[in-house]
Write a protein that holds these residues in place. Sequence first.
Motif, PDB file in Angstrom:
ATOM      1  N   ARG A 156       0.258  -1.027   0.161  1.00 43.69           N
ATOM      2  CA  ARG A 156       0.121  -0.223   0.473  1.00 43.69           C
ATOM      3  C   ARG A 156       1.145   1.055  -0.163  1.00 43.69           C
ATOM      4  NH1 ARG A 156      -4.411  -0.520   4.612  1.00 43.69           N
ATOM      5  NH2 ARG A 156      -5.647   1.788   2.772  1.00 43.69           N
ATOM      6  N   LEU A 157       0.409   2.226  -0.830  1.00 39.88           N
ATOM      7  CA  LEU A 157       1.330   3.541  -0.295  1.00 39.88           C
ATOM      8  C   LEU A 157       0.184   4.350  -0.046  1.00 39.88           C
ATOM      9  CD1 LEU A 157       3.161   3.325  -4.077  1.00 39.88           C
ATOM     10  CD2 LEU A 157       4.112   3.318  -2.801  1.00 39.88           C
ATOM     11  N   HIS A 158       0.728   4.897   0.743  1.00 32.70           N
ATOM     12  CA  HIS A 158       0.140   6.606   1.208  1.00 32.70           C
ATOM     13  C   HIS A 158       1.080   7.382   1.042  1.00 32.70           C
ATOM     14  CE1 HIS A 158      -1.395   3.351   3.731  1.00 32.70           C
ATOM     15  NE2 HIS A 158       0.147   2.862   4.488  1.00 32.70           N
ATOM     16  N   GLU A 159       0.059   8.775   0.678  1.00 29.03           N
ATOM     17  CA  GLU A 159       1.087  10.030   0.324  1.00 29.03           C
ATOM     18  C   GLU A 159       1.212  10.699   0.860  1.00 29.03           C
ATOM     19  OE1 GLU A 159      -0.182  11.489  -4.435  1.00 29.03           O
ATOM     20  OE2 GLU A 159      -1.979  11.139  -2.993  1.00 29.03           O
ATOM     21  N   LEU A 160       2.744  11.305   1.779  1.00 24.61           N
ATOM     22  CA  LEU A 160       3.419  12.309   2.892  1.00 24.61           C
ATOM     23  C   LEU A 160       3.717  13.394   2.204  1.00 24.61           C
ATOM     24  CD1 LEU A 160       6.122   9.867   4.026  1.00 24.61           C
ATOM     25  CD2 LEU A 160       3.413  10.299   4.988  1.00 24.61           C
ATOM     26  N   GLY A 161       3.906  13.970   1.089  1.00 22.87           N
ATOM     27  CA  GLY A 161       4.259  14.635   0.357  1.00 22.87           C
ATOM     28  C   GLY A 161       4.922  15.432  -0.908  1.00 22.87           C
ATOM     29  N   GLY A 162       5.717  16.950  -1.199  1.00 26.62           N
ATOM     30  CA  GLY A 162       5.950  16.954  -2.645  1.00 26.62           C
ATOM     31  C   GLY A 162       4.517  16.433  -3.800  1.00 26.62           C
ATOM     32  N   GLN A 163       4.363  16.479  -4.365  1.00 23.90           N
ATOM     33  CA  GLN A 163       3.563  16.711  -5.708  1.00 23.90           C
ATOM     34  C   GLN A 163       2.266  15.221  -5.745  1.00 23.90           C
ATOM     35  OE1 GLN A 163       4.845  16.677  -9.594  1.00 23.90           O
ATOM     36  NE2 GLN A 163       2.940  16.534 -10.917  1.00 23.90           N
ATOM     37  N   PHE A 204       6.783  -9.060   2.311  1.00 28.06           N
ATOM     38  CA  PHE A 204       7.252  -7.059   2.466  1.00 28.06           C
ATOM     39  C   PHE A 204       8.614  -7.377   3.194  1.00 28.06           C
ATOM     40  CE2 PHE A 204       6.871  -2.579   4.064  1.00 28.06           C
ATOM     41  CZ  PHE A 204       7.173  -2.460   2.513  1.00 28.06           C
ATOM     42  N   GLU A 205       8.431  -7.718   4.365  1.00 33.95           N
ATOM     43  CA  GLU A 205       9.766  -7.877   5.397  1.00 33.95           C
ATOM     44  C   GLU A 205      11.055  -8.381   4.545  1.00 33.95           C
ATOM     45  OE1 GLU A 205       7.594  -6.965  10.075  1.00 33.95           O
ATOM     46  OE2 GLU A 205       7.789  -8.986   8.445  1.00 33.95           O
ATOM     47  N   ALA A 225       5.686   3.609   1.842  1.00 31.81           N
ATOM     48  CA  ALA A 225       5.006   1.711   1.313  1.00 31.81           C
ATOM     49  C   ALA A 225       4.827   0.569   3.005  1.00 31.81           C
ATOM     50  CB  ALA A 225       5.961   1.426   0.231  1.00 31.81           C
ATOM     51  N   SER A 226       3.990   0.187   2.619  1.00 32.71           N
ATOM     52  CA  SER A 226       3.652  -0.612   3.717  1.00 32.71           C
ATOM     53  C   SER A 226       3.024  -2.141   3.284  1.00 32.71           C
ATOM     54  CB  SER A 226       2.470   0.179   5.052  1.00 32.71           C
ATOM     55  OG  SER A 226       1.360  -0.140   4.244  1.00 32.71           O
TER      56      SER A 226
END
Length: 134
Positions: free
Chosen positions: A6-13, A71-72, A59-60
């Motif tokens: 899963r992708l989590h948007e944090l900043g930037g564009q 994943f790990e 990403a998690s």
Amino acid sequence: AAVKIRLHELGGQLGLVASLPEGKVTVTQRMRLEAEQMEEFDERLNQQGGVKDFSMLLASPEEQPESKAPFERQLVKYLTERNAAGVVQLETGMMYLFPPGDLAVAYLKRSVPHLDVSLIDTYLLVVLINGIPA
């Protein structure tokens, strides 16, 4: 082997993640997490005009328990043991996958100071950069 994330948007564009291809991406290169290469990476980020040309994501593993172990093992452990970031060449730019560690924490603190990384047990820092050739 494929790993679902899963992708989590944090900043930037924000929204740059929409330019990722559907399905899977493949890590084709590694970038050593050494001072010289990290300075070059910082220069690339700064040359791109700052916030408008890159996106920082976390990403998690997907929420299913069976997604966490691969994943790990296949991503986080692999990159950590090799002291490297994964590099993915995209049609629109580059994607870098940084394992947990001092470098990832430094980028996160600089870009998302309110985020408490100590609350996250397994993650990769993902930096998408628009328009950089390999």
